[in-house]
Design an enzyme around this catalytic site. Structure first.
Site, PDB file in Angstrom:
ATOM      1  N   ASP A   1       0.823  -1.208   0.000  1.00 54.04           N
ATOM      2  CA  ASP A   1       0.000   0.000   0.000  1.00 54.04           C
ATOM      3  C   ASP A   1       0.857   1.258   0.000  1.00 54.04           C
ATOM      4  O   ASP A   1       2.078   1.200   0.189  1.00 54.04           O
ATOM      5  CB  ASP A   1      -0.965   0.000   1.193  1.00 54.04           C
ATOM      6  CG  ASP A   1      -0.297  -0.393   2.522  1.00 54.04           C
ATOM      7  OD1 ASP A   1       0.944  -0.355   2.597  1.00 54.04           O
ATOM      8  OD2 ASP A   1      -1.010  -0.724   3.470  1.00 54.04           O
TER       9      ASP A   1
ATOM     10  N   ASN B   1      -7.902  -2.519  13.998  1.00 53.03           N
ATOM     11  CA  ASN B   1      -9.291  -2.841  13.668  1.00 53.03           C
ATOM     12  C   ASN B   1      -9.377  -4.069  12.759  1.00 53.03           C
ATOM     13  O   ASN B   1     -10.422  -4.335  12.176  1.00 53.03           O
ATOM     14  CB  ASN B   1      -9.975  -1.627  13.009  1.00 53.03           C
ATOM     15  CG  ASN B   1      -9.278  -1.185  11.731  1.00 53.03           C
ATOM     16  OD1 ASN B   1      -8.342  -1.848  11.264  1.00 53.03           O
ATOM     17  ND2 ASN B   1      -9.712  -0.080  11.164  1.00 53.03           N
TER      18      ASN B   1
ATOM     19  N   HIS C   1      -7.457  -4.543  10.023  1.00 46.58           N
ATOM     20  CA  HIS C   1      -7.128  -4.317   8.613  1.00 46.58           C
ATOM     21  C   HIS C   1      -5.823  -5.000   8.228  1.00 46.58           C
ATOM     22  O   HIS C   1      -4.940  -5.206   9.058  1.00 46.58           O
ATOM     23  CB  HIS C   1      -7.157  -2.825   8.230  1.00 46.58           C
ATOM     24  CG  HIS C   1      -6.023  -1.982   8.698  1.00 46.58           C
ATOM     25  ND1 HIS C   1      -6.203  -0.748   9.290  1.00 46.58           N
ATOM     26  CD2 HIS C   1      -4.677  -2.157   8.640  1.00 46.58           C
ATOM     27  CE1 HIS C   1      -5.028  -0.213   9.558  1.00 46.58           C
ATOM     28  NE2 HIS C   1      -4.082  -1.054   9.188  1.00 46.58           N
TER      29      HIS C   1
ATOM     30  N   GLU D   1      -9.730  -1.853   5.024  1.00 47.83           N
ATOM     31  CA  GLU D   1     -10.420  -1.529   6.268  1.00 47.83           C
ATOM     32  C   GLU D   1     -11.688  -2.370   6.431  1.00 47.83           C
ATOM     33  O   GLU D   1     -12.268  -2.821   5.438  1.00 47.83           O
ATOM     34  CB  GLU D   1     -10.811  -0.043   6.243  1.00 47.83           C
ATOM     35  CG  GLU D   1      -9.628   0.921   6.150  1.00 47.83           C
ATOM     36  CD  GLU D   1      -8.971   1.197   7.496  1.00 47.83           C
ATOM     37  OE1 GLU D   1      -8.871   0.279   8.324  1.00 47.83           O
ATOM     38  OE2 GLU D   1      -8.544   2.355   7.702  1.00 47.83           O
TER      39      GLU D   1
HETATM   40  C1  GLP Z   1      -0.706   0.328   8.713  1.00 51.28           C
HETATM   41  C2  GLP Z   1      -0.327  -0.341   7.376  1.00 51.28           C
HETATM   42  C3  GLP Z   1      -0.438  -1.828   7.491  1.00 51.28           C
HETATM   43  C4  GLP Z   1       0.188  -2.224   8.800  1.00 51.28           C
HETATM   44  C5  GLP Z   1      -0.718  -1.823   9.927  1.00 51.28           C
HETATM   45  C6  GLP Z   1      -0.133  -2.019  11.316  1.00 51.28           C
HETATM   46  O1  GLP Z   1      -1.703   1.258   8.599  1.00 51.28           O
HETATM   47  N1  GLP Z   1      -1.050   0.078   6.228  1.00 51.28           N
HETATM   48  O2  GLP Z   1       0.206  -2.437   6.381  1.00 51.28           O
HETATM   49  O3  GLP Z   1       0.346  -3.622   8.857  1.00 51.28           O
HETATM   50  O4  GLP Z   1      -1.203  -0.513   9.735  1.00 51.28           O
HETATM   51  O5  GLP Z   1       0.852  -1.088  11.576  1.00 51.28           O
HETATM   52  P1  GLP Z   1       1.900  -1.209  12.766  1.00 51.28           P
HETATM   53  O6  GLP Z   1       2.799  -2.345  12.417  1.00 51.28           O
HETATM   54  O7  GLP Z   1       2.610   0.103  12.795  1.00 51.28           O
HETATM   55  O8  GLP Z   1       1.098  -1.483  13.996  1.00 51.28           O
END
Ligand code: GLP
Length: 242
Positions: free
Chosen positions: A67, A136, A138, A143
């Site tokens: 992404d 959440n 995702h 989402e």
């Molecule tokens: C972000 C990214 C995801 C990631 C997730 C968790 O928004 N788009 O690819 O896995 O949220 O992030 P973190 O590892 O900082 O908790």
């Protein structure tokens, strides 16, 4: 699904890096699906160390990032392009033309999604897809919703996601409102999926995702349908599995 409960985040990072290394050793031209966020930073750190010692080579590897934010230029420190350069690409021998990240600055975002989907179709299958997990549920930026999109698409970020990612920005107002993300269908096409989850704040959601109902309200729950998922949890995130 293989769920590995490890003692701490460092063990998770080592195990994650090992899996990536062995994937690339067995298949030097492997296609890797890469994630950003705080979770995989330690894994990339190990890969960089190993690459410097000649223990892993990326010369023939192709990568696809999950992404990218809409509206952040590639030199913005919080763009996922800049993140990947900082944590991995600048330090390993991967040719720039084998790196794929959606372009969140494209003037025609739908055309950019179509381009990304065509590239994914060309490689056929990602060998190893690395995933983090949002609070959440995702994955990528897919989402929770009443329906999910299969391929790369434009997504409006939930307020909770913007809040969670605000820690990387000067203020919440600077967190983009939209992103481009690979769809759940594209993610599930990968041969092997490595889900990495750390921290007590993710204990409930990872348990719900992996043992609860399969529902679009928790996109990560769809991973239960995939035949080859490896989950690495530190003790805090894995509390409900112990
Ligand atoms: C972000 C990214 C995801 C990631 C997730 C968790 O928004 N788009 O690819 O896995 O949220 O992030 P973190 O590892 O900082 O908790």
């Amino acid at each position: 699904m293989i769920i590995q409960l490890l003692q701490n985040a460092e063990q998770v990072d080592l195990a994650g890096a090992e899996l990536i290394k062995s994937t690339v050793r067995f298949k030097p031209n492997a296609v890797l699906g890469l994630a950003t966020g705080g979770t995989p930073v330690g894994i990339y750190k190990h890969l960089v160390q190993d690459a410097k010692q000649g223990l892993i080579h990326f010369k023939q590897v192709t990568t696809f990032n999950l992404d990218e934010y809409v509206g952040l230029p590639s030199d913005h420190p919080e763009s996922y392009r800049a993140y990947m350069e900082k944590h991995l690409f600048a330090h390993v021998d991967i040719p720039a033309e084998q790196v794929n990240i959606p372009d969140g600055m494209a003037t025609d975002l739908q055309a950019e999604c179509d381009r990304y989907n065509r590239l994914l179709a060309q490689v056929g299958q990602i060998d190893l897809q690395i995933l983090g997990l949002g609070h959440n549920g995702h994955i990528g930026f897919n989402e929770p919703a009443s329906s999910l999109t299969s391929e790369t698409h434009i997504v409006e970020l939930k307020e909770e996601t913007r809040q969670a990612n605000a820690r990387f920005f000067a203020s919440i107002d600077e967190v983009p409102t939209h992103a481009l993300t690979m769809g759940v269908g594209s993610i599930l096409k990968a041969k092997t999926i490595l889900l990495v989850v750390k921290g007590a704040d993710k204990a409930d959601i990872v348990h719900r995702a992996l043992t609860g109902p399969i529902t679009t309200d928790c996109p990560a729950s769809l991973l239960q349908l995939h035949p080859h998922v490896i989950v690495l949890l530190d003790a805090a995130a894995g509390r409900k599995f112990a």
